[in-house]
Design an enzyme around this catalytic site. Sequence first.
Site, mmCIF file in Angstrom:
data_model
loop_
_atom_site.group_PDB
_atom_site.id
_atom_site.type_symbol
_atom_site.label_atom_id
_atom_site.label_comp_id
_atom_site.label_asym_id
_atom_site.label_seq_id
_atom_site.Cartn_x
_atom_site.Cartn_y
_atom_site.Cartn_z
ATOM 1 C CD GLU A 1 -16.276 85.995 65.191
ATOM 2 O OE1 GLU A 1 -15.748 84.778 65.114
ATOM 3 O OE2 GLU A 1 -16.413 86.528 66.372
ATOM 4 C CG HIS B 1 -20.466 87.016 71.588
ATOM 5 N ND1 HIS B 1 -19.055 86.798 70.929
ATOM 6 C CD2 HIS B 1 -20.749 88.026 70.566
ATOM 7 C CE1 HIS B 1 -18.949 87.204 69.886
ATOM 8 N NE2 HIS B 1 -19.900 88.038 69.595
ATOM 9 C CG HIS C 1 -24.779 90.918 69.216
ATOM 10 N ND1 HIS C 1 -24.021 92.015 69.358
ATOM 11 C CD2 HIS C 1 -23.880 90.036 68.718
ATOM 12 C CE1 HIS C 1 -22.583 91.608 68.940
ATOM 13 N NE2 HIS C 1 -22.685 90.342 68.663
ATOM 14 C CG HIS D 1 -22.532 86.067 65.285
ATOM 15 N ND1 HIS D 1 -23.053 85.583 66.322
ATOM 16 C CD2 HIS D 1 -21.959 87.336 65.626
ATOM 17 C CE1 HIS D 1 -22.507 86.311 67.364
ATOM 18 N NE2 HIS D 1 -21.869 87.507 66.733
#
Length: 264
Positions: A118, A213, A143, A141
């Site tokens: 990423e 996502h 989850h 980032h």
Amino acid sequence: MSDIKLPVEVQKELKQISTVAGYLWQREWAERNAGNISMNLTSFFNKEDLKGIGTERPFEFPKGAAGFVLFITGTGCYLRDLVDNLESVSCILLINDDATGYSIVWGGKRENFGPTCELISHSSIHLFNSIHNPENLAVVHTHPLELICMSHHELFDNEEELNRQIWMMCPEVKVFVPKGIHCTPYALSSTAALADVTIEAFKTRNVSLWEKHGATSTAPDVMKAWDFLDVANKGAKMLMMCWAAGFKPAGLSNEQLIELEQFT
């Protein structure tokens, strides 16, 4: 490569990153190699001292990112390893003056180490921040379970209503995530398209909820970025708990939500 002496301020930021990585793992938000963290450390270094350290590797960055010094986690690396093996699974890299490559100036000790896939998203967000929100140096980032579930719900198609229902669960959610959550449309991981939709999200919101996502936030430091995600997910979790118990929550009224804006 990792023998350079890190500024004290950078050492403090790295300690926070290790702490937050532990939080993400404990929450079950970082399964296997899920998630990544980066931070723009350019202001903490004299870039001339870093030139010539490490072998330059080709990579096409956004042109405006030339000269950035970024901390970033590694591809295939587990966030839980940031707690005890930071130098193995993450690095600090220097982007060259043409934005066509980078050199690792600290860390990256793991065999065949490379920055997260990423990297294009993170470098693009840091470029956007440097122009529009220069106080925001960190990007996280991960989850978050309940937020991801919300991205599969029909509310995801109505961003204003999704935020209203999450905000109404308790005053802290409205106060500490005042700009709310952006319902960011699905885009393939590690692509410029994902970078573009995430930058669009940060023009108006605190959290970018990547459809089906995960979620991403940006803030002045990693702990504040974690707080956005933690509080936003708490609102989503409480909302889903009410649904699971079979009732629609009363929630804060619109008037009460407006009243709370004085504290944001």
